[in-house]
Design an enzyme around this catalytic site. Structure first.
Site, PDB file in Angstrom:
ATOM      1  N   HIS A  33       0.866  -1.192   0.000  1.00 38.54           N
ATOM      2  CA  HIS A  33       0.000   0.000   0.000  1.00 38.54           C
ATOM      3  C   HIS A  33       0.903   1.244   0.000  1.00 38.54           C
ATOM      4  O   HIS A  33       1.761   1.387   0.868  1.00 38.54           O
ATOM      5  CB  HIS A  33      -0.866  -0.055   1.258  1.00 38.54           C
ATOM      6  CG  HIS A  33      -1.861   1.042   1.402  1.00 38.54           C
ATOM      7  ND1 HIS A  33      -3.144   0.963   0.889  1.00 38.54           N
ATOM      8  CD2 HIS A  33      -1.792   2.235   2.037  1.00 38.54           C
ATOM      9  CE1 HIS A  33      -3.809   2.063   1.199  1.00 38.54           C
ATOM     10  NE2 HIS A  33      -3.021   2.856   1.901  1.00 38.54           N
ATOM     11  N   HIS A  66      -2.810   4.644  -2.814  1.00 36.34           N
ATOM     12  CA  HIS A  66      -3.892   5.371  -2.134  1.00 36.34           C
ATOM     13  C   HIS A  66      -3.617   6.856  -2.334  1.00 36.34           C
ATOM     14  O   HIS A  66      -2.682   7.407  -1.764  1.00 36.34           O
ATOM     15  CB  HIS A  66      -3.881   4.967  -0.649  1.00 36.34           C
ATOM     16  CG  HIS A  66      -4.890   5.685   0.181  1.00 36.34           C
ATOM     17  ND1 HIS A  66      -4.881   5.661   1.554  1.00 36.34           N
ATOM     18  CD2 HIS A  66      -5.955   6.454  -0.163  1.00 36.34           C
ATOM     19  CE1 HIS A  66      -5.884   6.378   2.021  1.00 36.34           C
ATOM     20  NE2 HIS A  66      -6.552   6.876   1.000  1.00 36.34           N
ATOM     21  N   PHE A 143      -1.843  10.795   8.269  1.00 37.11           N
ATOM     22  CA  PHE A 143      -0.720  10.369   9.103  1.00 37.11           C
ATOM     23  C   PHE A 143      -0.849   8.900   9.479  1.00 37.11           C
ATOM     24  O   PHE A 143      -1.964   8.408   9.656  1.00 37.11           O
ATOM     25  CB  PHE A 143      -0.658  11.212  10.388  1.00 37.11           C
ATOM     26  CG  PHE A 143      -0.556  12.682  10.108  1.00 37.11           C
ATOM     27  CD1 PHE A 143       0.689  13.271   9.898  1.00 37.11           C
ATOM     28  CD2 PHE A 143      -1.695  13.461  10.000  1.00 37.11           C
ATOM     29  CE1 PHE A 143       0.789  14.625   9.591  1.00 37.11           C
ATOM     30  CE2 PHE A 143      -1.611  14.826   9.693  1.00 37.11           C
ATOM     31  CZ  PHE A 143      -0.363  15.403   9.489  1.00 37.11           C
TER      32      PHE A 143
END
Ligand code: DX5
Ligand code: ZN
Length: 221
Positions: A33, A66, A143
């Site tokens: 990811h 993402h 974050f």
């Protein structure tokens, strides 16, 4: 249902990125990811095309990007060219969601749509035919290492319902605060793909942590 563990390199040591990615692969990760942030959609900046290309050289695993960015379409072609296998855009940044998802598929990538914790599933329901992945944010994006938002459990079950009703085979991914204490709850709710940054990279043995997370799901049938 198959369990897919997707380590997020956001928490990796970027000076040793290739080794960190190889370590995830050896640990049995299903997907890598990659969190792209532009400092506009979220208050943080990470990386873009170059790092995706480096990750591509380091592994043959799928690379799921993402995109926490405004105007994500500006990056589709370059990210696909750099070796992304999937791109997930935020519905909050996608006024033409259907067209944007179709474009991702045209480039040969899997198309995903992400929803922030405060965003309803309405837009997802309208585009199920265009989706290969739905990403439920279980923290507010920006974050790593944040605390899982409990309301995400019910939202994940509702997202599972939306996909089942549409007979969609899209993956249902959860992202943020996923670790040993939370993974079982979202797995039970119907998620099948689990992003884990902090949980993997801050573990004493990151490699075996990937398997440990998977085992928690598989032992909860
Ligand atoms: C957050 C990112 C996540 C992040 C998850 O904005 O989208 O992918 O890396 O990190 P953890 O697992 O540490 O919450
Ligand atoms: Zn992410």
């Amino acid at each position: 249902m198959k369990v897919r563990i997707a380590p997020s390199i956001l928490s990796a040591d970027f000076g040793r990125l290739a080794d960190e990615i190889k370590m995830c692969e050896e640990g049995g990760a299903d997907v890598i990811h990659l969190d792209v942030m532009d400092g506009r959609f979220v208050p943080n900046i990470t990386f873009g095309e170059k790092v995706i290309a480096s990750a591509r050289k380091a592994t043959s695993l799928p690379l799921d990007v993402h995109m926490m960015v405004e105007e994500p379409e500006n990056y589709f072609a370059s990210f696909a060219g750099a070796g992304a296998t999937g791109m997930t855009i935020h519905v909050e940044a996608a006024p033409h969601l259907q067209r944007q998802l179709a474009r991702i598929r045209e480039l040969g990538c899997l198309a995903g749509a992400a929803v922030n914790p405060a965003t309803s599933l309405g837009a997802i329901r309208e585009v199920t035919a265009d989706l290969d992945l739905v990403l439920i944010m279980t923290v507010n994006p920006g974050f790593g290492g944040q605390e899982f938002i409990p309301a995400s459990i019910d939202k994940s079950s509702r997202a599972r319902q939306v996909l089942d009703e549409a007979r969609s085979r899209a993956s249902l991914e959860v992202d943020g605060g996923i670790g040993r204490d939370t993974i079982e709850k979202v797995w039970r709710a119907g998620a099948d793909t689990f992003v884990a940054g902090n949980a993997v990279f801050s573990a004493a043995d990151p490699k075996s942590e990937i398997e440990a997370l998977r085992r928690i799901c598989l032992e909860t049938v």
